[in-house]
Design a protein around this motif. Sequence first.
Motif, PDB file in Angstrom:
ATOM      1  N   UNK A 294       0.838  -1.194   0.000  1.00  0.00           N
ATOM      2  CA  UNK A 294       0.000   0.000   0.000  1.00  0.00           C
ATOM      3  C   UNK A 294       0.877   1.249   0.000  1.00  0.00           C
ATOM      4  N   UNK A 295       0.230   2.393  -0.067  1.00  0.00           N
ATOM      5  CA  UNK A 295       0.949   3.664  -0.176  1.00  0.00           C
ATOM      6  C   UNK A 295       1.851   3.913   1.019  1.00  0.00           C
ATOM      7  N   UNK A 296       1.353   3.676   2.224  1.00  0.00           N
ATOM      8  CA  UNK A 296       2.123   3.949   3.428  1.00  0.00           C
ATOM      9  C   UNK A 296       3.368   3.068   3.487  1.00  0.00           C
ATOM     10  N   UNK A 297       3.209   1.796   3.194  1.00  0.00           N
ATOM     11  CA  UNK A 297       4.345   0.875   3.224  1.00  0.00           C
ATOM     12  C   UNK A 297       5.354   1.220   2.130  1.00  0.00           C
ATOM     13  N   UNK A 298       4.857   1.630   0.979  1.00  0.00           N
ATOM     14  CA  UNK A 298       5.734   1.943  -0.151  1.00  0.00           C
ATOM     15  C   UNK A 298       6.664   3.103   0.184  1.00  0.00           C
ATOM     16  N   UNK A 299       6.143   4.133   0.854  1.00  0.00           N
ATOM     17  CA  UNK A 299       6.930   5.331   1.094  1.00  0.00           C
ATOM     18  C   UNK A 299       7.666   5.319   2.439  1.00  0.00           C
ATOM     19  N   UNK A 300       7.222   4.497   3.373  1.00  0.00           N
ATOM     20  CA  UNK A 300       7.776   4.601   4.724  1.00  0.00           C
ATOM     21  C   UNK A 300       8.487   3.354   5.227  1.00  0.00           C
ATOM     22  N   UNK A 301       8.082   2.182   4.781  1.00  0.00           N
ATOM     23  CA  UNK A 301       8.667   0.961   5.315  1.00  0.00           C
ATOM     24  C   UNK A 301      10.094   0.785   4.791  1.00  0.00           C
ATOM     25  N   UNK A 302      10.954   0.254   5.634  1.00  0.00           N
ATOM     26  CA  UNK A 302      12.343   0.006   5.249  1.00  0.00           C
ATOM     27  C   UNK A 302      12.546  -1.471   4.971  1.00  0.00           C
ATOM     28  N   UNK A 303      13.263  -1.755   3.923  1.00  0.00           N
ATOM     29  CA  UNK A 303      13.557  -3.132   3.538  1.00  0.00           C
ATOM     30  C   UNK A 303      14.848  -3.141   2.749  1.00  0.00           C
ATOM     31  N   UNK A 304      15.563  -4.251   2.798  1.00  0.00           N
ATOM     32  CA  UNK A 304      16.820  -4.341   2.080  1.00  0.00           C
ATOM     33  C   UNK A 304      17.043  -5.782   1.662  1.00  0.00           C
ATOM     34  N   UNK A 305      17.945  -5.967   0.676  1.00  0.00           N
ATOM     35  CA  UNK A 305      18.232  -7.309   0.190  1.00  0.00           C
ATOM     36  C   UNK A 305      18.934  -7.242  -1.144  1.00  0.00           C
ATOM     37  N   UNK A 306      18.920  -8.350  -1.855  1.00  0.00           N
ATOM     38  CA  UNK A 306      19.536  -8.413  -3.166  1.00  0.00           C
ATOM     39  C   UNK A 306      18.666  -7.750  -4.223  1.00  0.00           C
ATOM     40  N   UNK A 307      19.105  -7.829  -5.464  1.00  0.00           N
ATOM     41  CA  UNK A 307      18.394  -7.161  -6.560  1.00  0.00           C
ATOM     42  C   UNK A 307      18.051  -8.154  -7.656  1.00  0.00           C
ATOM     43  N   UNK A 308      16.741  -8.319  -7.907  1.00  0.00           N
ATOM     44  CA  UNK A 308      16.257  -9.076  -9.064  1.00  0.00           C
ATOM     45  C   UNK A 308      15.141  -8.251  -9.681  1.00  0.00           C
ATOM     46  N   UNK A 309      15.460  -7.499 -10.730  1.00  0.00           N
ATOM     47  CA  UNK A 309      14.508  -6.568 -11.319  1.00  0.00           C
ATOM     48  C   UNK A 309      13.343  -7.291 -11.964  1.00  0.00           C
ATOM     49  N   UNK A 310      13.608  -8.429 -12.578  1.00  0.00           N
ATOM     50  CA  UNK A 310      12.551  -9.121 -13.310  1.00  0.00           C
ATOM     51  C   UNK A 310      11.445  -9.623 -12.394  1.00  0.00           C
ATOM     52  N   UNK A 311      11.714  -9.744 -11.096  1.00  0.00           N
ATOM     53  CA  UNK A 311      10.646 -10.146 -10.176  1.00  0.00           C
ATOM     54  C   UNK A 311       9.536  -9.097 -10.142  1.00  0.00           C
ATOM     55  N   UNK A 312       9.909  -7.796 -10.152  1.00  0.00           N
ATOM     56  CA  UNK A 312       8.901  -6.729 -10.165  1.00  0.00           C
ATOM     57  C   UNK A 312       8.160  -6.687 -11.493  1.00  0.00           C
ATOM     58  N   UNK A 313       8.877  -6.899 -12.592  1.00  0.00           N
ATOM     59  CA  UNK A 313       8.237  -6.875 -13.910  1.00  0.00           C
ATOM     60  C   UNK A 313       7.265  -8.032 -14.068  1.00  0.00           C
ATOM     61  N   UNK A 314       7.658  -9.218 -13.584  1.00  0.00           N
ATOM     62  CA  UNK A 314       6.756 -10.370 -13.652  1.00  0.00           C
ATOM     63  C   UNK A 314       5.505 -10.139 -12.811  1.00  0.00           C
ATOM     64  N   UNK A 315       5.661  -9.528 -11.632  1.00  0.00           N
ATOM     65  CA  UNK A 315       4.499  -9.237 -10.791  1.00  0.00           C
ATOM     66  C   UNK A 315       3.579  -8.235 -11.480  1.00  0.00           C
ATOM     67  N   UNK A 316       4.155  -7.233 -12.142  1.00  0.00           N
ATOM     68  CA  UNK A 316       3.339  -6.261 -12.878  1.00  0.00           C
ATOM     69  C   UNK A 316       2.547  -6.959 -13.977  1.00  0.00           C
ATOM     70  N   UNK A 317       3.162  -7.868 -14.708  1.00  0.00           N
ATOM     71  CA  UNK A 317       2.468  -8.604 -15.776  1.00  0.00           C
ATOM     72  C   UNK A 317       1.333  -9.439 -15.202  1.00  0.00           C
ATOM     73  N   UNK A 318       1.564 -10.075 -14.050  1.00  0.00           N
ATOM     74  CA  UNK A 318       0.517 -10.890 -13.418  1.00  0.00           C
ATOM     75  C   UNK A 318      -0.665 -10.035 -12.970  1.00  0.00           C
ATOM     76  N   UNK A 319      -0.387  -8.859 -12.403  1.00  0.00           N
ATOM     77  CA  UNK A 319      -1.471  -7.980 -11.934  1.00  0.00           C
ATOM     78  C   UNK A 319      -2.289  -7.467 -13.116  1.00  0.00           C
TER      79      UNK A 319
END
Length: 416
Positions: A294-319
């Motif tokens: 959600x909006x609040x989590x997107x702008x305020x929550x902290x998270x870290x880790x590795x980078x796999x860009x295609x995971x976000x693109x695949x999720x966008x295609x599924x949505x």
Amino acid sequence: MSIIIDRRLNDRNKSAVNRARFIRRYKNQIKRAVDDLVARRKITDMERSGDVSIPARDIKEPTFRHGPGGDQEYVLPGNHSFHSGDQIQRPPQQGGSGGAGEGDGEAAQDEFIFTLSREEFMNLFFDDLELPHLIRNALADIREFKYQRAGYTPSGVPSNLAVGRSLQNAIARRIALRAPLKRQIAELQAQETSQSDLVALADSESEIAELKKRMARIPFLDEIDLRFRHRVKIPQPISRAVMFCLMDVSASMTEDKKDLAKRFFTLLYLFLSRKYERVEIVFIRHTDNAQEVDEDCFFNDTQSGGTVVQSALNLMIEIIADRYPADGYNIYGAQVSDGDAFGADPEKSRALVSDKLLPLCRYYSYIETPDDKERLSPLSYAYSRIDSPKFAMRSVIARSEVYPVLRDLFKKESAR
């Protein structure tokens, strides 16, 4: 004639008409000041009102005055410091705010401070922005209608009276009613020429006179002749759109880079929510795994880790496949990343954007927050080979560049 009375309440010592005229007149100077103000603000203060400074020279009006004409020089008694042609510096400020600072060989300029309300600030902020290639493609939840001509009707209000069609009907009716009467009169007149009986002639003449009276009683315009313009209400397709915001929150995204990304998405969110009523926003953040948040989590929550860009693109295609069919929505995407991706991820991401997302999207933008603009990251190198008018790529390394990049990506079609 209509009389319009403006009863809007003005603040004390202020005039809404004068303010609107001033903003129109010095719009370019005010927008430049707004751009500078946005670069200095915190993300949470983007929507509030503020004071903008305009150099006094920009609002100086030309004036006419009567003078003796020609160039004249004066020598004042008691002058021991200046000669003809010298420029006199302003005295240094003593803690006040009336001047622009100490003179440095050129005449300093005062600044005009102008306070913009929140509404005025937001109007100037997003004045000439729009979603590219937006079309009207949806009929669901109709709120917009258009009245369309649909012939004529025998009843209606006087303002919709079709005079020409009504007169045509009246002429046709009179012709239709008078034609048989004229035939009877012609037949009786033909019989008169062959009759010699005075009584029969008198009867035929009286019958002809009666027929002519009947013709005279036919009205020029009857109520059944009236026709009114008929209009029906036709539902209009609406511009229904969805914007996907994809943000890289991996370990390589430093706090400064995340601040740039959040600034861009904050401005994008304000732009969409203010200018469009039917635009949905989907927030996706990713490390080596993508999540819809959600909006609040997107702008305020902290998270870290590795980078796999295609995971976000695949999720966008599924949505998109699950909730946003391309024939019912204008689909847009905005991705922000530092460009660090490893192995085959950049090429796979490029293939996903080029082969699967761009055929579905109206417009897709990639914004990179690199350490050095001169060096292409693995992801920007892969994306640079995408050749499509629906794809745009920009880079941002400072706060002051975020707003100009947003304006460049979403400027109106007429300005492209």
